[in-house]
Design an enzyme around this catalytic site. Structure first.
Site, PDB file in Angstrom:
ATOM      1  N   GLN A   1     -23.462   2.626 -47.834  1.00  0.00           N
ATOM      2  CA  GLN A   1     -23.919   1.435 -47.093  1.00  0.00           C
ATOM      3  C   GLN A   1     -25.204   0.856 -47.721  1.00  0.00           C
ATOM      4  O   GLN A   1     -25.331   0.896 -48.925  1.00  0.00           O
ATOM      5  CB  GLN A   1     -24.125   1.753 -45.605  1.00  0.00           C
ATOM      6  CG  GLN A   1     -22.828   2.069 -44.847  1.00  0.00           C
ATOM      7  CD  GLN A   1     -22.273   3.439 -45.151  1.00  0.00           C
ATOM      8  OE1 GLN A   1     -22.955   4.441 -45.033  1.00  0.00           O
ATOM      9  NE2 GLN A   1     -21.011   3.510 -45.529  1.00  0.00           N
TER      10      GLN A   1
ATOM     11  N   GLY B   1     -17.086   2.506 -49.758  1.00  0.00           N
ATOM     12  CA  GLY B   1     -16.091   2.259 -50.798  1.00  0.00           C
ATOM     13  C   GLY B   1     -16.867   2.025 -52.075  1.00  0.00           C
ATOM     14  O   GLY B   1     -17.522   0.999 -52.221  1.00  0.00           O
ATOM     15  N   HIS B   2     -16.862   3.017 -52.955  1.00  0.00           N
ATOM     16  CA  HIS B   2     -17.648   2.930 -54.190  1.00  0.00           C
ATOM     17  C   HIS B   2     -16.688   2.840 -55.367  1.00  0.00           C
ATOM     18  O   HIS B   2     -15.882   3.741 -55.582  1.00  0.00           O
ATOM     19  CB  HIS B   2     -18.554   4.156 -54.338  1.00  0.00           C
ATOM     20  CG  HIS B   2     -19.585   4.258 -53.254  1.00  0.00           C
ATOM     21  ND1 HIS B   2     -20.443   5.309 -53.131  1.00  0.00           N
ATOM     22  CD2 HIS B   2     -19.905   3.414 -52.242  1.00  0.00           C
ATOM     23  CE1 HIS B   2     -21.236   5.126 -52.095  1.00  0.00           C
ATOM     24  NE2 HIS B   2     -20.926   3.984 -51.525  1.00  0.00           N
TER      25      HIS B   2
ATOM     26  N   ASP C   1     -22.256  -2.417 -50.821  1.00  0.00           N
ATOM     27  CA  ASP C   1     -21.431  -2.953 -51.907  1.00  0.00           C
ATOM     28  C   ASP C   1     -22.254  -3.587 -53.031  1.00  0.00           C
ATOM     29  O   ASP C   1     -21.819  -4.541 -53.678  1.00  0.00           O
ATOM     30  CB  ASP C   1     -20.404  -3.976 -51.362  1.00  0.00           C
ATOM     31  CG  ASP C   1     -19.553  -3.384 -50.274  1.00  0.00           C
ATOM     32  OD1 ASP C   1     -19.210  -2.194 -50.378  1.00  0.00           O
ATOM     33  OD2 ASP C   1     -19.237  -4.101 -49.302  1.00  0.00           O
TER      34      ASP C   1
ATOM     35  N   LYS D   1     -23.435   0.640 -56.031  1.00  0.00           N
ATOM     36  CA  LYS D   1     -24.039   1.987 -56.046  1.00  0.00           C
ATOM     37  C   LYS D   1     -23.172   2.974 -56.830  1.00  0.00           C
ATOM     38  O   LYS D   1     -23.686   3.826 -57.536  1.00  0.00           O
ATOM     39  CB  LYS D   1     -24.226   2.500 -54.603  1.00  0.00           C
ATOM     40  CG  LYS D   1     -25.159   1.629 -53.772  1.00  0.00           C
ATOM     41  CD  LYS D   1     -25.257   2.124 -52.341  1.00  0.00           C
ATOM     42  CE  LYS D   1     -23.994   1.932 -51.535  1.00  0.00           C
ATOM     43  NZ  LYS D   1     -23.607   0.531 -51.298  1.00  0.00           N
TER      44      LYS D   1
HETATM   45  P1  GDP Z   1     -20.821   0.104 -53.791  1.00  0.00           P
HETATM   46  O1  GDP Z   1     -20.182   0.251 -52.448  1.00  0.00           O
HETATM   47  O2  GDP Z   1     -22.273  -0.200 -53.714  1.00  0.00           O
HETATM   48  O3  GDP Z   1     -20.538   1.253 -54.716  1.00  0.00           O
HETATM   49  O4  GDP Z   1     -20.150  -1.173 -54.457  1.00  0.00           O
HETATM   50  P2  GDP Z   1     -18.583  -1.577 -54.445  1.00  0.00           P
HETATM   51  O5  GDP Z   1     -17.880  -0.696 -55.414  1.00  0.00           O
HETATM   52  O6  GDP Z   1     -18.068  -1.659 -53.068  1.00  0.00           O
HETATM   53  O7  GDP Z   1     -18.660  -3.063 -54.962  1.00  0.00           O
HETATM   54  C1  GDP Z   1     -19.257  -3.382 -56.179  1.00  0.00           C
HETATM   55  C2  GDP Z   1     -18.199  -4.030 -57.099  1.00  0.00           C
HETATM   56  O8  GDP Z   1     -18.855  -4.622 -58.177  1.00  0.00           O
HETATM   57  C3  GDP Z   1     -17.228  -3.043 -57.715  1.00  0.00           C
HETATM   58  O9  GDP Z   1     -15.981  -3.686 -57.857  1.00  0.00           O
HETATM   59  C4  GDP Z   1     -17.837  -2.731 -59.083  1.00  0.00           C
HETATM   60  O10 GDP Z   1     -16.869  -2.344 -60.044  1.00  0.00           O
HETATM   61  C5  GDP Z   1     -18.426  -4.067 -59.428  1.00  0.00           C
HETATM   62  N1  GDP Z   1     -19.638  -4.041 -60.262  1.00  0.00           N
HETATM   63  C6  GDP Z   1     -20.681  -3.164 -60.223  1.00  0.00           C
HETATM   64  N2  GDP Z   1     -21.654  -3.573 -61.069  1.00  0.00           N
HETATM   65  C7  GDP Z   1     -21.203  -4.712 -61.650  1.00  0.00           C
HETATM   66  C8  GDP Z   1     -21.768  -5.637 -62.585  1.00  0.00           C
HETATM   67  O11 GDP Z   1     -22.894  -5.489 -63.058  1.00  0.00           O
HETATM   68  N3  GDP Z   1     -20.994  -6.726 -62.906  1.00  0.00           N
HETATM   69  C9  GDP Z   1     -19.740  -6.944 -62.394  1.00  0.00           C
HETATM   70  N4  GDP Z   1     -19.067  -8.024 -62.755  1.00  0.00           N
HETATM   71  N5  GDP Z   1     -19.196  -6.089 -61.494  1.00  0.00           N
HETATM   72  C10 GDP Z   1     -19.920  -5.009 -61.133  1.00  0.00           C
HETATM   73  P1  IMO Z   2     -20.585   0.931 -49.152  1.00  0.00           P
HETATM   74  O1  IMO Z   2     -21.082   2.341 -49.279  1.00  0.00           O
HETATM   75  C1  IMO Z   2     -20.385  -2.676 -46.698  1.00  0.00           C
HETATM   76  C2  IMO Z   2     -20.283  -2.107 -42.350  1.00  0.00           C
HETATM   77  C3  IMO Z   2     -18.995  -2.463 -41.622  1.00  0.00           C
HETATM   78  C4  IMO Z   2     -19.563  -2.895 -40.270  1.00  0.00           C
HETATM   79  C5  IMO Z   2     -20.732  -1.937 -40.075  1.00  0.00           C
HETATM   80  C6  IMO Z   2     -20.421  -0.744 -39.178  1.00  0.00           C
HETATM   81  O2  IMO Z   2     -19.300   0.675 -49.853  1.00  0.00           O
HETATM   82  O3  IMO Z   2     -21.664  -0.035 -49.513  1.00  0.00           O
HETATM   83  P2  IMO Z   2     -19.018   1.475 -39.552  1.00  0.00           P
HETATM   84  O4  IMO Z   2     -17.552   1.684 -39.824  1.00  0.00           O
HETATM   85  O5  IMO Z   2     -19.920   2.049 -40.584  1.00  0.00           O
HETATM   86  O6  IMO Z   2     -19.399   1.898 -38.155  1.00  0.00           O
HETATM   87  O7  IMO Z   2     -19.212  -0.126 -39.570  1.00  0.00           O
HETATM   88  O8  IMO Z   2     -21.101  -1.474 -41.375  1.00  0.00           O
HETATM   89  N1  IMO Z   2     -20.101  -1.147 -43.466  1.00  0.00           N
HETATM   90  C7  IMO Z   2     -20.169  -1.480 -44.762  1.00  0.00           C
HETATM   91  N2  IMO Z   2     -20.338  -2.685 -45.356  1.00  0.00           N
HETATM   92  N3  IMO Z   2     -20.310  -1.568 -47.460  1.00  0.00           N
HETATM   93  C8  IMO Z   2     -20.175  -0.349 -46.879  1.00  0.00           C
HETATM   94  O9  IMO Z   2     -20.228   0.798 -47.578  1.00  0.00           O
HETATM   95  C9  IMO Z   2     -20.064  -0.267 -45.466  1.00  0.00           C
HETATM   96  N4  IMO Z   2     -19.906   0.753 -44.590  1.00  0.00           N
HETATM   97  C10 IMO Z   2     -19.953   0.202 -43.362  1.00  0.00           C
HETATM   98  O10 IMO Z   2     -18.308  -3.497 -42.269  1.00  0.00           O
HETATM   99  O11 IMO Z   2     -20.104  -4.189 -40.379  1.00  0.00           O
HETATM  100 MG    MG Z   3     -18.618  -0.510 -51.324  1.00  0.00          MG
END
Ligand code: GDP
Ligand code: IMO
Ligand code: MG
Length: 428
Positions: A223, A40-41, A13, A16
Site C-alpha cells: 500500500q 499487487g506488486h 502502486d 514498490k
Molecule cells: P506496487 O504495488 O507499488 O508494486 O506497484 P504496481 O506493480 O501495482 O504498479 C506499478 C506498475 O508500474 C507495474 O506495472 C510496474 O511494472 C510498472 N512500473 C514500475 N516502475 C516503472 C517505470 O519506471 N516505468 C514504467 N513505464 N512502468 C513502471
Molecule cells: P499495493 O501494495 C492501491 C486500497 C483499496 C481500498 C483501500 C482499503 O499494490 O500498492 P483494503 O482491501 O486494504 O481494506 O482496501 O486500500 N488498497 C490499495 N490501493 N494499492 C494497494 O496495494 C492497495 N491495497 C489496498 O483499493 O481503497
Molecule cells: Mg500494486
C-alpha cells in the site's frame, strides 16, 4: 549493517515491487511487515512478468531470504496458490519464512469484508474484498487467529468459537446471512497446517540475529503512506501501517536499526478505491496517463484513478516517514506532454495551504494550485544516467526533488529491472 525500509509515498502502486526486486540482489532478507494479499506488486525480469500479492518481491532473487513478518495478515490458500504459481515457473520458494505471530485471514473475515462493504452502499471504502480490515479488527479485538494456532487444535477451536460468537449474531440478525459453523472453519484451517509448518519461524529473532551479523535487511511496504490507518486519508485507507514505523512493529526490529527509508514516488499520482484525491483528472490527460501508464489494478483489475503529481503529498510522506531518499518511478510515462502541471500547494476556502491539512473536511475541499513545467518528447527508456535525460526531464526531476524534501536517488524509466537510473546508492 543497515536495515532499509522501502515504502509507498502516495496511495499505493508506485512501483514498490520493481524497486524491491532491483535491490534484491544486494540484500540478504526482504521482509513484508504489514498488509496482506490486498497488495499487487508487479516485477518484470527480462521477458518474464510476475504479479505478487502476499509474497515479498525478494522471492525472485535466489540469494535473498523472503520473510513474512508478524504484522502481515496471511490467507493460507492465497499463499499456496502464489507459491504453486512461482514453483511452476521454476522459482525456488523454499527459503520463505513466516512469522508464527502473523494473523490468518479466515474465510469468515473475507465474508465480513464483503457484506460490510455492501451495507455501506454509497459510503463504501472500495476495499479489495480480501478480508484485510476484518482480520486486523479481530487482531485488535483480541479474537484473531495466528499462524501458531494451527498447531494446537484445542486452542484453535476455542479461538474460532470466540471469533464467531459475535460474528454469527451479526451475520444472521443484521445481514440476514447464514451462520458459519465453528468445526467447518477449524477443519479448513487445519488442512493448511502441515504445508505451512516448514516455513514457520521466530522471524523477529532471525532478523535481529541477521542484523547483528552484519546482514542487510530490506523491509518492503505494501500500500502507501496515504492509505495508512493513522496517517492516511481516513476512513478511505487500509487497516495497517504502511508508514516507516510499521516496519518496526510489523517485524519486531527496533527503530535504531533502520538507517534508510526510501519512498517510492510515481512521477504522477494514482489511486484505487474511494476517497479524496485533489489532483484527480477526469479529462483526456487522465485517460492518457491511465492508458500510457497501464494503470489498472494488479489485484482487483479496477481502473486506477489518475492525476498530476502532488508535491504536498510527497512532502507529507517525507515528514511522516522520515524519508532519506525517493525512488521516482514511471518518468517515461510523462514523455510527450508539452507542458506538465505539478501541484505545489492547495487552495482551501480561499487560503493557500502548503502542508497536507489534518482535517478531513479541509482535505475534501482542497483544490490543487498548479505550476506548469515544460515537457519533453524524446524517448527516455534507454537512459542510463541522469545526464542521458533531456534537459526538461532533468529539470522536472530536480523541481520535484526541491518540492518533496528528500533527494531523488533513483529514477524509473521503464518497468524492467535495468530500466532504472541510479543517482545515489541506497546501500553506502
Ligand atoms: P506496487 O504495488 O507499488 O508494486 O506497484 P504496481 O506493480 O501495482 O504498479 C506499478 C506498475 O508500474 C507495474 O506495472 C510496474 O511494472 C510498472 N512500473 C514500475 N516502475 C516503472 C517505470 O519506471 N516505468 C514504467 N513505464 N512502468 C513502471
Ligand atoms: P499495493 O501494495 C492501491 C486500497 C483499496 C481500498 C483501500 C482499503 O499494490 O500498492 P483494503 O482491501 O486494504 O481494506 O482496501 O486500500 N488498497 C490499495 N490501493 N494499492 C494497494 O496495494 C492497495 N491495497 C489496498 O483499493 O481503497
Ligand atoms: Mg500494486
Amino acid at each position: 549493517m543497515p536495515a532499509l525500509v522501502l515504502l509507498g509515498a502516495q496511495w499505493g502502486d508506485e512501483g514498490k515491487g520493481k524497486a524491491t526486486d532491483l535491490l534484491g540482489g544486494s540484500v540478504d532478507y526482504v521482509v513484508r511487515y504489514q498488509g496482506g494479499n490486498n497488495a499487487g506488486h508487479t516485477v518484470v525480469v527480462g521477458d518474464q512478468k510476475y504479479a505478487l500479492h502476499l509474497l515479498p518481491s525478494g522471492i525472485l532473487t535466489p540469494e535473498c531470504t523472503p520473510v513474512i513478518g508478524n504484522g502481515v495478515v496471511v490467507d493460507p490458500s492465497v499463499l499456496f496458490s502464489e507459491l504453486n504459481g512461482l514453483n511452476e515457473r521454476g522459482v525456488d520458494t523454499s527459503k520463505l519464512l513466516i512469522s508464527g505471530n502473523a494473523h490468518i485471514i479466515t474465510p469468515y473475515n473475507v465474508t465480513v469484508d464483503k457484506v460490510t462493504e455492501r451495507f455501506l452502499g454509497k459510503r463504501k471504502i472500495g476495499t479489495t474484498g480480501r478480508g484485510i480490515g476484518p482480520t486486523y479488527a479481530d487482531k485488535i479485538n483480541r479474537v484473531g487467529i495466528r499462524v501458531q494456532d494451527l498447531y494446537d487444535e484445542s486452542i484453535l477451536t476455542q479461538k474460532v468459537e470466540a471469533a464467531l460468537d459475535a460474528k454469527n449474531q451479526m451475520l444472521t440478525k443484521l445481514y440476514n446471512r447464514r451462520a458459519i459453523a465453528v468445526d467447518q472453519v477449524v477443519t479448513e484451517l487445519l488442512t493448511h497446517a502441515d504445508r505451512l509448518k516448514p516455513y514457520v519461524a521466530d522471524t523477529t529473532l532471525v532478523l535481529n540475529d541477521a542484523l547483528d551479523e552484519g546482514k542487510v535487511v530490506l523491509f518492503e511496504g505494501g500500500q502507501g503512506t496515504l492509505l495508512d490507518i493513522d496517517h492516511g486519508t481516513y476512513p478511505f485507507v487500509t487497516s495497517s501501517n504502511p508508514t516507516a514505523g510499521g516496519a518496526c512493529t510489523g517485524a519486531g526490529v527496533g527503530p535504531t536499526k533502520i538507517s534508510r527509508v526510501i519512498g517510492i514516488l510515481k512521477a504522477y499520482t494514482t489511486r484505487v478505491g474511494a476517497g479524496p484525491f485533489p489532483t484527480e483528472l477526469f479529462d483526456e490527460d487522465g485517460e492518457a496517463l491511465r492508458r500510457i501508464g497501464g494503470e489498472r489494478g494488479v489485484t482487483t483489475g479496477r481502473d486506477r484513478r489518475c492525476g498530476w503529481f502532488d508535491a504536498v503529498i510527497a512532502r507529507y510522506a517525507t515528514r511522516v516517514n522520515g524519508l532519506t531518499d525517493f525512488f521516482l518511478t514511471k518518468l517515461d510515462v510523462l514523455t510527450g506532454w508539452e507542458r506538465i502541471p505539478v501541484c505545489v500547494a492547495y487552495e482551501i476556502d480561499g487560503r493557500r495551504v502548503e502542508e497536507l491539512p489534518y482535517s478531513q473536511s479541509d482535505f475534501h475541499h482542497a483544490k490543487p494550485v498548479y505550476e506548469t513545467l515544460p515537457g519533453w518528447s524524446e524517448d527516455i527508456t534507454k537512459a542510463k544516467s541522469f545526464s542521458d535525460l533531456p534537459k526538461n526531464a532533468q529539470a522536472y526531476v530536480k523541481a520535484l526533488e526541491e518540492m518533496s524534501g528528500a533527494p531523488i536517488s533513483a529514477i524509473g524509466v521503464g518497468p524492467g529491472r535495468d530500466e532504472t537510473i541510479q543517482v545515489n546508492s541506497f546501500l553506502d
